[in-house]
Design a protein around this motif. Structure first.
Motif, PDB file in Angstrom:
ATOM      1  N   LEU A  39       0.836  -1.207   0.000  1.00  0.00           N
ATOM      2  CA  LEU A  39       0.000   0.000   0.000  1.00  0.00           C
ATOM      3  C   LEU A  39       0.869   1.254   0.000  1.00  0.00           C
ATOM      4  O   LEU A  39       0.617   2.199  -0.757  1.00  0.00           O
ATOM      5  CB  LEU A  39      -0.927  -0.001   1.214  1.00  0.00           C
ATOM      6  CG  LEU A  39      -1.976  -1.122   1.293  1.00  0.00           C
ATOM      7  CD1 LEU A  39      -2.777  -1.014   2.595  1.00  0.00           C
ATOM      8  CD2 LEU A  39      -2.913  -1.094   0.096  1.00  0.00           C
ATOM      9  N   ASN A  40       1.913   1.242   0.821  1.00  0.00           N
ATOM     10  CA  ASN A  40       2.798   2.407   0.899  1.00  0.00           C
ATOM     11  C   ASN A  40       3.545   2.632  -0.407  1.00  0.00           C
ATOM     12  O   ASN A  40       3.644   3.761  -0.902  1.00  0.00           O
ATOM     13  CB  ASN A  40       3.801   2.235   2.048  1.00  0.00           C
ATOM     14  CG  ASN A  40       3.136   2.250   3.405  1.00  0.00           C
ATOM     15  OD1 ASN A  40       2.062   2.824   3.571  1.00  0.00           O
ATOM     16  ND2 ASN A  40       3.754   1.614   4.390  1.00  0.00           N
ATOM     17  N   MET A  41       4.062   1.556  -0.996  1.00  0.00           N
ATOM     18  CA  MET A  41       4.823   1.669  -2.232  1.00  0.00           C
ATOM     19  C   MET A  41       3.947   2.164  -3.376  1.00  0.00           C
ATOM     20  O   MET A  41       4.394   2.906  -4.249  1.00  0.00           O
ATOM     21  CB  MET A  41       5.452   0.307  -2.581  1.00  0.00           C
ATOM     22  CG  MET A  41       6.582   0.387  -3.586  1.00  0.00           C
ATOM     23  SD  MET A  41       7.272  -1.257  -3.984  1.00  0.00           S
ATOM     24  CE  MET A  41       8.018  -1.702  -2.421  1.00  0.00           C
ATOM     25  N   ALA A  42       2.683   1.754  -3.358  1.00  0.00           N
ATOM     26  CA  ALA A  42       1.754   2.140  -4.421  1.00  0.00           C
ATOM     27  C   ALA A  42       1.046   3.462  -4.120  1.00  0.00           C
ATOM     28  O   ALA A  42       0.159   3.873  -4.869  1.00  0.00           O
ATOM     29  CB  ALA A  42       0.717   1.032  -4.622  1.00  0.00           C
ATOM     30  N   ASN A  43       1.443   4.123  -3.012  1.00  0.00           N
ATOM     31  CA  ASN A  43       0.837   5.391  -2.604  1.00  0.00           C
ATOM     32  C   ASN A  43      -0.682   5.261  -2.404  1.00  0.00           C
ATOM     33  O   ASN A  43      -1.458   6.125  -2.804  1.00  0.00           O
ATOM     34  CB  ASN A  43       1.134   6.502  -3.624  1.00  0.00           C
ATOM     35  CG  ASN A  43       2.607   6.866  -3.652  1.00  0.00           C
ATOM     36  OD1 ASN A  43       3.249   6.959  -2.610  1.00  0.00           O
ATOM     37  ND2 ASN A  43       3.147   7.060  -4.842  1.00  0.00           N
ATOM     38  N   LEU A  44      -1.072   4.152  -1.790  1.00  0.00           N
ATOM     39  CA  LEU A  44      -2.473   3.920  -1.460  1.00  0.00           C
ATOM     40  C   LEU A  44      -2.680   4.145   0.035  1.00  0.00           C
ATOM     41  O   LEU A  44      -1.786   3.879   0.851  1.00  0.00           O
ATOM     42  CB  LEU A  44      -2.882   2.494  -1.837  1.00  0.00           C
ATOM     43  CG  LEU A  44      -2.758   2.131  -3.318  1.00  0.00           C
ATOM     44  CD1 LEU A  44      -3.033   0.638  -3.528  1.00  0.00           C
ATOM     45  CD2 LEU A  44      -3.716   2.963  -4.163  1.00  0.00           C
ATOM     46  N   THR A  45      -3.864   4.608   0.396  1.00  0.00           N
ATOM     47  CA  THR A  45      -4.149   4.862   1.813  1.00  0.00           C
ATOM     48  C   THR A  45      -4.664   3.625   2.535  1.00  0.00           C
ATOM     49  O   THR A  45      -4.603   3.542   3.757  1.00  0.00           O
ATOM     50  CB  THR A  45      -5.209   5.974   1.955  1.00  0.00           C
ATOM     51  OG1 THR A  45      -6.445   5.498   1.398  1.00  0.00           O
ATOM     52  CG2 THR A  45      -4.773   7.242   1.231  1.00  0.00           C
ATOM     53  N   GLY A  46      -5.175   2.662   1.765  1.00  0.00           N
ATOM     54  CA  GLY A  46      -5.835   1.510   2.367  1.00  0.00           C
ATOM     55  C   GLY A  46      -7.328   1.706   2.461  1.00  0.00           C
ATOM     56  O   GLY A  46      -8.074   0.770   2.772  1.00  0.00           O
ATOM     57  N   ASP A  47      -7.779   2.950   2.220  1.00  0.00           N
ATOM     58  CA  ASP A  47      -9.220   3.220   2.240  1.00  0.00           C
ATOM     59  C   ASP A  47      -9.868   2.945   0.885  1.00  0.00           C
ATOM     60  O   ASP A  47     -11.099   3.019   0.760  1.00  0.00           O
ATOM     61  CB  ASP A  47      -9.477   4.681   2.633  1.00  0.00           C
ATOM     62  CG  ASP A  47      -9.089   4.956   4.083  1.00  0.00           C
ATOM     63  OD1 ASP A  47      -9.327   4.078   4.927  1.00  0.00           O
ATOM     64  OD2 ASP A  47      -8.538   6.043   4.345  1.00  0.00           O
ATOM     65  N   GLU A  48      -9.041   2.652  -0.133  1.00  0.00           N
ATOM     66  CA  GLU A  48      -9.589   2.298  -1.447  1.00  0.00           C
ATOM     67  C   GLU A  48     -10.494   1.078  -1.284  1.00  0.00           C
ATOM     68  O   GLU A  48     -10.248   0.215  -0.437  1.00  0.00           O
ATOM     69  CB  GLU A  48      -8.453   1.998  -2.434  1.00  0.00           C
ATOM     70  CG  GLU A  48      -7.594   3.195  -2.789  1.00  0.00           C
ATOM     71  CD  GLU A  48      -6.554   3.530  -1.731  1.00  0.00           C
ATOM     72  OE1 GLU A  48      -5.935   4.594  -1.835  1.00  0.00           O
ATOM     73  OE2 GLU A  48      -6.375   2.729  -0.780  1.00  0.00           O
TER      74      GLU A  48
END
Length: 320
Positions: A39-48
């Motif tokens: 998630l961090n590497m893909a710049n995702l918040t986890g709220d997707e």
């Protein structure tokens, strides 16, 4: 760690009080299906959000499965660290990974989704507690995948074969955003990120890769455009659907090692291993994969004998 192989499909037990891989019931941890590093590497918040088969909408970070603390620390975490390091290096790192480790990581990801889907289906009474309203073929296929994933934490030997087809390709766009697809019934998966793409069939004994070998030889080491990667993935997703065998295996456990030997796919059947390729049906699959480029089915199969292709040489399978 020395574990006897566990089969959750015998008791159809997908509760949160047992390790999803080993069946150990010693206060399992809840681990995220999509790990924090990804998630961090893909710049995702986890709220997707993702939509599950039971129509529920879940955030990425809410998707968790139960794992034994011992197995997580000694087996899952080291695997995640290897995959993370490879992702950091992009295509160079991913293409250098042993296929077994890619199979284990992708398989763990897909089986985690399956585990959560099973919980939802049982909760909604779409599946009985003994799985009686799930096809025996699917139970068999999922059980085999789970058995092979136990190679993450115990010794499993594949006897002169690989149960998967895995293709790793370079991408032209070195800043490709993270995305993935999976199809649980056929156990196929694709992922693209940064400068690499992966397509994996997890229970085909390598047949899908051989089926598309002519194209794979033609594109070897050539960076693919986004349209070309989606076309490649569409071909594998469609051929996985056409694959009409249920792989069978002989499994022998001896001295703490599980030896897995494949039965011949042809068996007693005279018909080909793949059903007939139909360009129109393939075009429908392709239309879905090419949605971002707004290509319609009419444009894709304008020539019914030669569907649209972004490859210089389409090298499509012969149609029925």
């Amino acid at each position: 760690m020395n574990h006897s192989l566990y089969n959750p499909f015998k008791s159809f037990d997908f509760r949160n009080d047992k390790c999803f891989l080993s069946g150990d019931a010693a206060s399992p941890l809840a681990i995220r299906v999509l790990p924090d590093w990804l998630l961090n590497m893909a710049n995702l918040t986890g709220d997707e959000q993702i939509k599950l088969l039971d129509e529920s909408i879940r955030s990425y970070k809410s998707l968790v499965v139960p794992a034994s603390a011992e197995i997580y620390t000694e087996a899952i975490l080291p695997l995640e660290q290897k995959i993370e390091a490879a992702f950091e290096q992009g295509y160079r790192g991913i293409s250098a990974l042993p296929e077994l480790e890619l199979f284990q990581w992708i398989g763990k990801l897909m089986y985690s989704f399956l585990y959560i889907e099973m919980q939802g289906a049982i909760r909604l009474k779409q599946l009985s507690g003994d799985g009686m309203n799930m096809s025996q073929g699917l139970m068999h296929k999922f059980g085999n995948l789970h058995l092979m994933l136990q190679s993450i934490f115990t010794k499993v030997e594949f006897e002169e074969f690989t149960p998967w087809s895995i293709v790793v390709v370079p991408l032209e766009n070195v800043e490709t955003g993270f995305s993935f697809r999976d199809e649980i019934n056929t156990l196929i998966f694709s992922l693209k990120f940064r400068d690499f793409g992966i397509v994996a069939c997890l229970q085909d004994n390598g047949t899908n890769k051989r089926y598309h070998q002519q194209l794979l030889d033609f594109i070897k080491d050539k960076p693919l455009s986004d349209q070309q990667f989606e076309e490649l993935a569409a071909r594998f997703f469609y051929s996985a659907y056409l694959f009409n065998r249920l792989p069978e295996y002989n499994i022998i456990e001896a001295d703490g090692v599980a030896y897995i030997d494949p039965m011949p796919l042809r068996g007693m059947q005279n018909k080909p291993i793949f059903d007939e390729w139909q360009h129109k049906t393939y075009g429908q699959v392709l239309e879905n994969f090419w949605k971002p480029y707004e290509l319609t089915l009419f444009e894709i199969i304008k020539d019914p004998k030669a569907p649209l292709s972004f490859f210089e040489q389409p090298l499509l399978p012969d149609a029925g």
